[in-house]
Design an enzyme around this catalytic site. Sequence first.
Site, PDB file in Angstrom:
ATOM      1  N   GLY A 277       6.918  -3.084   5.173  1.00  0.00           N
ATOM      2  CA  GLY A 277       7.176  -2.587   6.235  1.00  0.00           C
ATOM      3  C   GLY A 277       7.670  -1.298   6.761  1.00  0.00           C
ATOM      4  CG  PHE A 278       9.897  -0.042   9.774  1.00  0.00           C
ATOM      5  CD1 PHE A 278      10.981   0.159   9.923  1.00  0.00           C
ATOM      6  CD2 PHE A 278       9.509  -1.285  10.277  1.00  0.00           C
ATOM      7  CE1 PHE A 278      11.940  -0.306  10.830  1.00  0.00           C
ATOM      8  CE2 PHE A 278      10.205  -2.088  11.240  1.00  0.00           C
ATOM      9  CZ  PHE A 278      11.510  -1.743  11.207  1.00  0.00           C
TER      10      PHE A 278
ATOM     11  CB  THR B 146       8.759   5.879   0.050  1.00  0.00           C
ATOM     12  OG1 THR B 146       9.501   6.380   1.091  1.00  0.00           O
ATOM     13  CG2 THR B 146       9.201   4.438  -0.098  1.00  0.00           C
TER      14      THR B 146
ATOM     15  CG  ASP C 198       1.908   8.345  -3.948  1.00  0.00           C
ATOM     16  OD1 ASP C 198       2.950   8.414  -4.735  1.00  0.00           O
ATOM     17  OD2 ASP C 198       0.678   8.484  -3.992  1.00  0.00           O
TER      18      ASP C 198
ATOM     19  N   GLY D 160       0.877  -1.185  -0.033  1.00  0.00           N
ATOM     20  CA  GLY D 160       0.093   0.062  -0.085  1.00  0.00           C
ATOM     21  C   GLY D 160       0.948   0.958   0.036  1.00  0.00           C
TER      22      GLY D 160
ATOM     23  CB  CYS E 142       4.170   9.442   1.626  1.00  0.00           C
ATOM     24  SG  CYS E 142       5.659   8.596   2.102  1.00  0.00           S
TER      25      CYS E 142
ATOM     26  CB  ALA F 245       8.004   6.001   4.649  1.00  0.00           C
ATOM     27  CG  MET F 246       5.716   2.723   8.841  1.00  0.00           C
ATOM     28  SD  MET F 246       4.824   2.164  10.452  1.00  0.00           S
ATOM     29  CE  MET F 246       6.292   2.747  11.463  1.00  0.00           C
TER      30      MET F 246
END
Length: 237
Positions: A180-181, A101, A99, A97, A198, A167-168
Amino acid sequence: MSTTTLQNKSVTVRDLGLIDYQTAWDEQERVFADTVAVKIANRQLPPDEQQPTPNHLLFCEHPHVYTLGKSGHESHLLANDAFLKQIGATYHRINRGGDITYHGPGQLVGYPILDLDNFFTDIHRYMRLLEEAIILTVSEYGINAGRIPGLTGVWLDDERGQRKICAMGVKASRWVTMHGFALNVNTDLSYFNHIVPCGIADKAVTSMQQELGHPVPVAEVAQHVQRHLVNLFDMTI
């Protein structure tokens, strides 16, 4: 057809080091598929013959790369192929999921591949606990971070404005997670100038180094994140 009653809270942690994005993605897909295969096989077995599903936590850093989630917009990448080559970056559309990054050296990337049936089946809670692990980690360095309502990730919000430090973006299928992150530790923030991070045009990005005025060992930060994830999810390593 049986429903599993097993809960395995043991997690295998691996540090993949600096690894090509596609190579790490392929490894995630392999581990994810193996976990889902165990779940599917368990459904055909009586409870006493079922196998516990594994859980994995992968840490790594990536060479310069931009990734666009399935709900993202190509227009949020502000560079063409020639410029990406010039700055040594690659670009991937992926199945998480979120946008667009950026990942790069000096950024701690964590890929939890967890069967949430082993913990709790609640994606919202899962995301909030990932955020909490990062919030607790950066607080140990004197960085006061938190959440912004309606936005995913970990943010700083003070007189200097709102800026994202982590960001995740996750994918989950059959309650098994991947992606993940990405926590900016010593990240070269200039690479964010070539995207709308994002998909949010009016917010800045930051890093632990930017906030503290000095670099921080990424491996040390990973140990803090791991410890907080263990406590928050009641994991065993």
